[in-house]
Design a protein around this motif. Structure first.
Motif, PDB file in Angstrom:
ATOM      1  N   LEU A 173      41.316 -20.716   3.084  1.00 30.39           N
ATOM      2  CA  LEU A 173      40.934 -20.555   4.482  1.00 30.39           C
ATOM      3  C   LEU A 173      39.798 -21.491   4.897  1.00 30.39           C
ATOM      4  O   LEU A 173      39.508 -21.606   6.085  1.00 30.39           O
ATOM      5  CB  LEU A 173      40.498 -19.100   4.740  1.00 30.39           C
ATOM      6  CG  LEU A 173      41.558 -18.027   4.468  1.00 30.39           C
ATOM      7  CD1 LEU A 173      40.974 -16.638   4.693  1.00 30.39           C
ATOM      8  CD2 LEU A 173      42.780 -18.253   5.354  1.00 30.39           C
ATOM      9  N   ALA A 174      39.173 -22.117   3.884  1.00 33.24           N
ATOM     10  CA  ALA A 174      38.016 -22.971   4.176  1.00 33.24           C
ATOM     11  C   ALA A 174      38.464 -24.378   4.514  1.00 33.24           C
ATOM     12  O   ALA A 174      38.419 -25.288   3.688  1.00 33.24           O
ATOM     13  CB  ALA A 174      37.068 -22.989   2.980  1.00 33.24           C
ATOM     14  N   SER A 175      38.964 -24.581   5.718  1.00 32.99           N
ATOM     15  CA  SER A 175      39.354 -25.909   6.191  1.00 32.99           C
ATOM     16  C   SER A 175      38.515 -26.267   7.410  1.00 32.99           C
ATOM     17  O   SER A 175      38.186 -25.400   8.227  1.00 32.99           O
ATOM     18  CB  SER A 175      40.841 -25.941   6.547  1.00 32.99           C
ATOM     19  OG  SER A 175      41.109 -25.050   7.607  1.00 32.99           O
ATOM     20  N   ASP A 176      38.213 -27.558   7.495  1.00 31.27           N
ATOM     21  CA  ASP A 176      37.356 -27.997   8.592  1.00 31.27           C
ATOM     22  C   ASP A 176      38.046 -27.838   9.943  1.00 31.27           C
ATOM     23  O   ASP A 176      37.406 -27.483  10.932  1.00 31.27           O
ATOM     24  CB  ASP A 176      36.959 -29.461   8.371  1.00 31.27           C
ATOM     25  CG  ASP A 176      35.944 -29.933   9.397  1.00 31.27           C
ATOM     26  OD1 ASP A 176      34.815 -29.417   9.389  1.00 31.27           O
ATOM     27  OD2 ASP A 176      36.294 -30.815  10.214  1.00 31.27           O
ATOM     28  N   GLY A 177      39.338 -28.071   9.995  1.00 32.53           N
ATOM     29  CA  GLY A 177      40.040 -27.946  11.261  1.00 32.53           C
ATOM     30  C   GLY A 177      40.044 -26.517  11.769  1.00 32.53           C
ATOM     31  O   GLY A 177      39.823 -26.269  12.969  1.00 32.53           O
ATOM     32  N   LYS A 178      40.282 -25.553  10.883  1.00 31.80           N
ATOM     33  CA  LYS A 178      40.285 -24.155  11.295  1.00 31.80           C
ATOM     34  C   LYS A 178      38.890 -23.729  11.737  1.00 31.80           C
ATOM     35  O   LYS A 178      38.735 -22.960  12.700  1.00 31.80           O
ATOM     36  CB  LYS A 178      40.768 -23.292  10.138  1.00 31.80           C
ATOM     37  CG  LYS A 178      40.867 -21.814  10.501  1.00 31.80           C
ATOM     38  CD  LYS A 178      41.396 -20.995   9.332  1.00 31.80           C
ATOM     39  CE  LYS A 178      41.503 -19.520   9.720  1.00 31.80           C
ATOM     40  NZ  LYS A 178      42.004 -18.693   8.595  1.00 31.80           N
ATOM     41  N   TYR A 179      37.880 -24.230  11.032  1.00 30.11           N
ATOM     42  CA  TYR A 179      36.494 -23.890  11.385  1.00 30.11           C
ATOM     43  C   TYR A 179      36.141 -24.421  12.776  1.00 30.11           C
ATOM     44  O   TYR A 179      35.558 -23.696  13.595  1.00 30.11           O
ATOM     45  CB  TYR A 179      35.559 -24.465  10.326  1.00 30.11           C
ATOM     46  CG  TYR A 179      34.088 -24.409  10.687  1.00 30.11           C
ATOM     47  CD1 TYR A 179      33.383 -23.220  10.607  1.00 30.11           C
ATOM     48  CD2 TYR A 179      33.417 -25.544  11.120  1.00 30.11           C
ATOM     49  CE1 TYR A 179      32.037 -23.161  10.931  1.00 30.11           C
ATOM     50  CE2 TYR A 179      32.070 -25.501  11.445  1.00 30.11           C
ATOM     51  CZ  TYR A 179      31.383 -24.299  11.353  1.00 30.11           C
ATOM     52  OH  TYR A 179      30.050 -24.242  11.679  1.00 30.11           O
ATOM     53  N   GLN A 180      36.539 -25.640  13.102  1.00 29.47           N
ATOM     54  CA  GLN A 180      36.254 -26.210  14.410  1.00 29.47           C
ATOM     55  C   GLN A 180      36.984 -25.458  15.516  1.00 29.47           C
ATOM     56  O   GLN A 180      36.416 -25.196  16.583  1.00 29.47           O
ATOM     57  CB  GLN A 180      36.639 -27.697  14.423  1.00 29.47           C
ATOM     58  CG  GLN A 180      35.823 -28.571  13.476  1.00 29.47           C
ATOM     59  CD  GLN A 180      34.365 -28.690  13.881  1.00 29.47           C
ATOM     60  OE1 GLN A 180      34.013 -28.443  15.040  1.00 29.47           O
ATOM     61  NE2 GLN A 180      33.500 -29.057  12.946  1.00 29.47           N
ATOM     62  N   ARG A 181      38.234 -25.103  15.283  1.00 21.73           N
ATOM     63  CA  ARG A 181      38.993 -24.378  16.311  1.00 21.73           C
ATOM     64  C   ARG A 181      38.447 -22.975  16.518  1.00 21.73           C
ATOM     65  O   ARG A 181      38.397 -22.477  17.647  1.00 21.73           O
ATOM     66  CB  ARG A 181      40.472 -24.316  15.911  1.00 21.73           C
ATOM     67  CG  ARG A 181      41.194 -25.646  15.960  1.00 21.73           C
ATOM     68  CD  ARG A 181      42.706 -25.447  15.813  1.00 21.73           C
ATOM     69  NE  ARG A 181      43.038 -24.832  14.525  1.00 21.73           N
ATOM     70  CZ  ARG A 181      43.293 -25.511  13.402  1.00 21.73           C
ATOM     71  NH1 ARG A 181      43.230 -26.851  13.417  1.00 21.73           N
ATOM     72  NH2 ARG A 181      43.608 -24.891  12.281  1.00 21.73           N
ATOM     73  N   ALA A 182      38.024 -22.316  15.441  1.00 23.37           N
ATOM     74  CA  ALA A 182      37.509 -20.954  15.567  1.00 23.37           C
ATOM     75  C   ALA A 182      36.179 -20.947  16.326  1.00 23.37           C
ATOM     76  O   ALA A 182      35.958 -20.098  17.203  1.00 23.37           O
ATOM     77  CB  ALA A 182      37.336 -20.335  14.182  1.00 23.37           C
ATOM     78  N   GLY A 198      37.333 -17.299   9.854  1.00 25.35           N
ATOM     79  CA  GLY A 198      37.029 -18.625   9.324  1.00 25.35           C
ATOM     80  C   GLY A 198      35.841 -19.304   9.992  1.00 25.35           C
ATOM     81  O   GLY A 198      35.810 -20.537  10.074  1.00 25.35           O
ATOM     82  N   VAL A 199      34.843 -18.522  10.439  1.00 21.54           N
ATOM     83  CA  VAL A 199      33.685 -19.116  11.096  1.00 21.54           C
ATOM     84  C   VAL A 199      32.515 -19.321  10.126  1.00 21.54           C
ATOM     85  O   VAL A 199      31.488 -19.880  10.497  1.00 21.54           O
ATOM     86  CB  VAL A 199      33.224 -18.224  12.272  1.00 21.54           C
ATOM     87  CG1 VAL A 199      34.277 -18.214  13.382  1.00 21.54           C
ATOM     88  CG2 VAL A 199      32.941 -16.792  11.786  1.00 21.54           C
ATOM     89  N   ASP A 200      32.685 -18.874   8.856  1.00 26.10           N
ATOM     90  CA  ASP A 200      31.647 -19.049   7.841  1.00 26.10           C
ATOM     91  C   ASP A 200      32.281 -19.558   6.554  1.00 26.10           C
ATOM     92  O   ASP A 200      32.305 -18.864   5.531  1.00 26.10           O
ATOM     93  CB  ASP A 200      30.929 -17.710   7.604  1.00 26.10           C
ATOM     94  CG  ASP A 200      29.806 -17.830   6.585  1.00 26.10           C
ATOM     95  OD1 ASP A 200      29.250 -18.945   6.442  1.00 26.10           O
ATOM     96  OD2 ASP A 200      29.487 -16.822   5.937  1.00 26.10           O
ATOM     97  N   PRO A 201      32.776 -20.792   6.536  1.00 31.62           N
ATOM     98  CA  PRO A 201      33.493 -21.280   5.358  1.00 31.62           C
ATOM     99  C   PRO A 201      32.586 -21.526   4.155  1.00 31.62           C
ATOM    100  O   PRO A 201      33.074 -21.496   3.011  1.00 31.62           O
ATOM    101  CB  PRO A 201      34.126 -22.586   5.850  1.00 31.62           C
ATOM    102  CG  PRO A 201      33.281 -23.040   6.976  1.00 31.62           C
ATOM    103  CD  PRO A 201      32.793 -21.792   7.629  1.00 31.62           C
TER     104      PRO A 201
END
Length: 269
Positions: free
Chosen positions: A211-220, A246-249
């Motif tokens: 779940l620790a992906s930069d794209g998911k973190y940016q979208r969340a 996914g706001v705290d990877p």
């Protein structure tokens, strides 16, 4: 006696020699005394100011230029040297006079209000007995309470006292009230910031690498208006142990770049 004097009596010659001895001593002293210098002739130069100017020029390495002698200045009138006086004003009936009157009228029309003729708005005021400064006009909104003559013109002492009493009667003192009770029972990010001691970036909780992906973190994080709102929602949905959105990877317990250090600093920690 005459015979002894004529034959050169030694006693008479000794007496005469003793009488002339003081005179000879004074003559000798006068010959040995140095001559008194003439202070009016200067000390090797004619003018002390000129000497000091030349000395300063020599010390600074500049060339010494003597001032021109008084005889080098001409005493002829200006007209004799080719300089002519200003011509008289042109006649009003001539084209030159009409042009001069037109220029004067245009200058008067373009002259800023309150300034003398020829004085620009951005130029310093040239005040003189023949050109007094304009009268300063009090701008609207500036208090004149410190001007006693102005206050006397507006109201008397009795009227001033009545005005003070009316102001005192209209004065209202607001009493302090109790703070309202918080109705929101959700997470308190200030209390959470003071409970933690680690800085952002130091992992404290385990996170899934899937779940620790930069794209998911940016979208969340783009779905929140501020990091404070993201941290509040993060704590409301199981944080900091769980990170469902996914706001705290990195697992530091702070969502979307939220920083607890300003809250700690404000509390003195």
């Amino acid at each position: 006696m005459s015979g002894r004097a004529a034959s050169g009596d030694p006693m008479i010659m000794t007496s005469q020699w003793r009488r002339g001895l003081p005179v000879l001593a004074l003559i000798g002293l006068a010959a040995c005394q140095p001559a008194v210098p003439d202070s009016g002739a200067g000390v090797g130069f004619g003018d002390y100011a000129e000497y000091q100017r030349q000395r300063e020029a020599q010390l600074s390495g500049q060339s010494v230029q003597s001032l021109p002698a008084a005889s080098a200045i001409s005493s002829e009138p200006l007209s004799a040297t080719g300089t002519t006086m200003a011509s008289a004003a042109p006649d009003a009936d001539t084209p030159e006079g009409i042009a001069a009157q037109t220029r004067a009228a245009l200058d008067a029309a373009n002259q800023p209000a309150g300034l003398p003729m020829g004085q620009g708005a951005g130029e310093p005021l040239q005040a003189s007995p023949s050109n007094p400064p304009p009268v300063a006009v009090n701008s609207a909104g500036i208090s004149r309470e410190n001007d006693f003559s102005a206050v006397d013109e507006q109201r008397s002492i009795a009227q001033d006292a009545a005005l003070i009493e009316r102001n005192r009667a209209a004065y209202t003192q607001v009493q302090p009230e109790a703070l309202p009770t918080r109705t929101d029972t959700g997470p308190n990010i200030v209390a959470y910031a003071l409970q933690t001691t680690h800085n952002p970036g130091n992992a404290q909780y385990r996170r899934s690498s899937l779940l620790a992906s930069d794209g998911k973190y940016q979208r969340a994080c783009a779905g929140y208006a501020s990091p404070d709102l993201a941290q509040t929602d993060f704590l409301k949905n199981g944080g900091p142990e769980r990170d469902r959105k996914g706001v705290d990877p990195d697992g530091d317990g702070f969502a979307c770049s939220w920083d607890p250090r300003p809250f700690r600093k404000a509390a003195g920690g």
